[in-house]
Write an enzyme that holds these catalytic residues in place. Structure first.
Site, mmCIF file in Angstrom:
data_model
loop_
_atom_site.group_PDB
_atom_site.id
_atom_site.type_symbol
_atom_site.label_atom_id
_atom_site.label_comp_id
_atom_site.label_asym_id
_atom_site.label_seq_id
_atom_site.Cartn_x
_atom_site.Cartn_y
_atom_site.Cartn_z
ATOM 1 N N HIS A 194 -19.677 -8.584 -17.025
ATOM 2 C CA HIS A 194 -18.334 -8.232 -17.500
ATOM 3 C C HIS A 194 -17.941 -9.097 -18.697
ATOM 4 O O HIS A 194 -17.326 -8.607 -19.650
ATOM 5 C CB HIS A 194 -17.324 -8.409 -16.365
ATOM 6 N N HIS A 245 2.656 2.035 -3.288
ATOM 7 C CA HIS A 245 1.686 2.622 -4.217
ATOM 8 C C HIS A 245 1.457 4.097 -3.902
ATOM 9 O O HIS A 245 1.407 4.944 -4.814
ATOM 10 C CB HIS A 245 0.361 1.850 -4.126
ATOM 11 N N HIS A 302 -3.599 -7.862 -17.003
ATOM 12 C CA HIS A 302 -4.929 -7.589 -17.557
ATOM 13 C C HIS A 302 -5.277 -6.110 -17.378
ATOM 14 O O HIS A 302 -5.868 -5.481 -18.260
ATOM 15 C CB HIS A 302 -5.956 -8.473 -16.855
ATOM 16 N N GLU A 331 0.823 -1.211 0.000
ATOM 17 C CA GLU A 331 0.000 0.000 0.000
ATOM 18 C C GLU A 331 0.856 1.260 0.000
ATOM 19 O O GLU A 331 0.598 2.208 -0.744
ATOM 20 C CB GLU A 331 -0.924 -0.022 1.224
ATOM 21 N N HIS A 342 -11.671 5.103 -7.966
ATOM 22 C CA HIS A 342 -10.221 5.289 -7.869
ATOM 23 C C HIS A 342 -9.527 4.686 -9.090
ATOM 24 O O HIS A 342 -8.590 5.271 -9.646
ATOM 25 C CB HIS A 342 -9.718 4.626 -6.585
#
Length: 343
Positions: free
Chosen positions: A254, A73, A315, A70, A139
């Protein structure tokens, strides 16, 4: 200026990859506070630091590995925000400089600065609202929006240099396809949002068979609460709050979105490749089609191999590449090499 934008563009790609890695390693709440981590600018690792952190945040057990995911990032995202602020400042300076012979864009850099500021707020809410799906998806979309606008800024700044090389980037017979390319951007944006909704609701493995979902999946479909943007209050949304049938509905949506997106983008890329005469447009269409094939392969691999981390991160990154190639194609189809692109 061009180097600044290019550096920020590459950094934005890294940030998106790190964001996906953080989400997929379930490290979104690796730090229960923001912008610090258990009150520190790094991660508690010593026994004394861990004891103090768990005393201050008794609801959250310290996991240094997740906390580092975290915080790394956050470090990269913060660096990107500072770099974008520099770009906005330099853009204003260059725009109003009397010695500058080029009218550099000013609205776009300021727009990117506003978005990245809001993106920081979404990062905070991701933690304070305990991974609420709409915030997590927002986000993700904010990161993609930042990346795409930086790329558009790079294209605009780079346009004059390209034009002076004498390459004609627009073909009159292909300009009508620019509208289809814009539709493609809209469809791809919706599909990326669906992917973000699937991930934020932990629905990626709700269907584990191909080409269709396992069992009597049609009877499991339930759209009533599957796409509620404001969920019921939960202590935490980590690992999901929806029932199995609702997650199946999201996953199936999806998949159908992927079919629609893949078919449209394949048609667009092949049609433009066959009709274009300019190498630049042909190459961009080829890149778009190649990335589309890779993305479909990665999507199938996510199901076939039970969501391996590297494949899942790839992906996300290839989705970003798809969007950038589609933006480049749209830009070239709409561009008139005789016009100034700095207005």
């Amino acid at each position: 200026m061009r180097r600044l934008v290019l550096t920020s563009l590459l950094l934005a790609i890294v940030v998106i990859g790190l964001g996906a890695y953080t989400r997929l390693t379930h490290a979104g709440l690796g730090c229960p506070d923001w912008p610090t981590c258990y009150g520190l600018i790094d991660v508690p690792e010593t026994s004394i630091q861990i004891a103090a952190a768990e005393q201050a945040f008794p609801e959250r057990h310290v996991e240094p590995a997740k906390a580092w995911n975290e915080m790394i990032h956050r470090y990269f995202a913060g660096s990107l925000g500072l770099l974008i602020a520099v770009i906005a400042f330099v853009s204003i300076k260059l725009r109003f400089s009397k010695s500058s012979k080029v009218r550099y864009p000013i609205f776009l850099p300021l727009c990117i600065l506003g978005i990245v500021t809001f993106q920081a707020a979404l990062g905070m809410w991701t933690v304070t609202l305990k991974l609420m799906p709409i915030v997590v998806m927002g986000h993700l979309l904010g990161g993609f929006t930042t990346l795409c606008l930086l790329f558009l800024l790079y294209l605009r700044i780079n346009a004059r240099r390209i034009n002076t090389q004498g390459e004609k980037l627009a073909e009159s017979q292909l300009k009508k396809y620019s509208s289809y390319a814009l539709i493609g951007i809209t469809i791809l944006t919706a599909q990326i949002a669906l992917g973000g909704w699937t991930s934020s609701n932990y629905a990626a493995m709700s269907c584990v068979e191909l080409p269709i979902c396992q069992g009597d999946w049609l009877s499991d479909l339930s759209f009533e609460q599957s796409f509620d943007l404001i969920p019921p209050n939960q202590e935490s949304y980590e690992f999901g709050h929806l029932a199995h049938n609702e997650r199946v509905t999201i996953h199936v949506s999806h998949r159908f979105g992927a079919i629609i997106t893949g078919a449209f983008l394949a048609w667009l890329a092949i049609t433009i490749f066959l009709k274009a005469k300019t190498p630049s447009i042909k190459n961009t269409a080829t890149i778009l089609l190649s990335l589309l094939v890779i993305q479909i392969s990665l999507g199938v691999s996510n199901i076939w191999f039970s969501l391996p981390l590297k494949v899942a991160v790839a992906h996300n990154l290839v989705a970003a590449g798809l969007m950038l190639s589609l933006i480049a194609l749209t830009y070239k189809l709409r561009q008139n090499s005789e016009e100034s692109l700095y207005e």
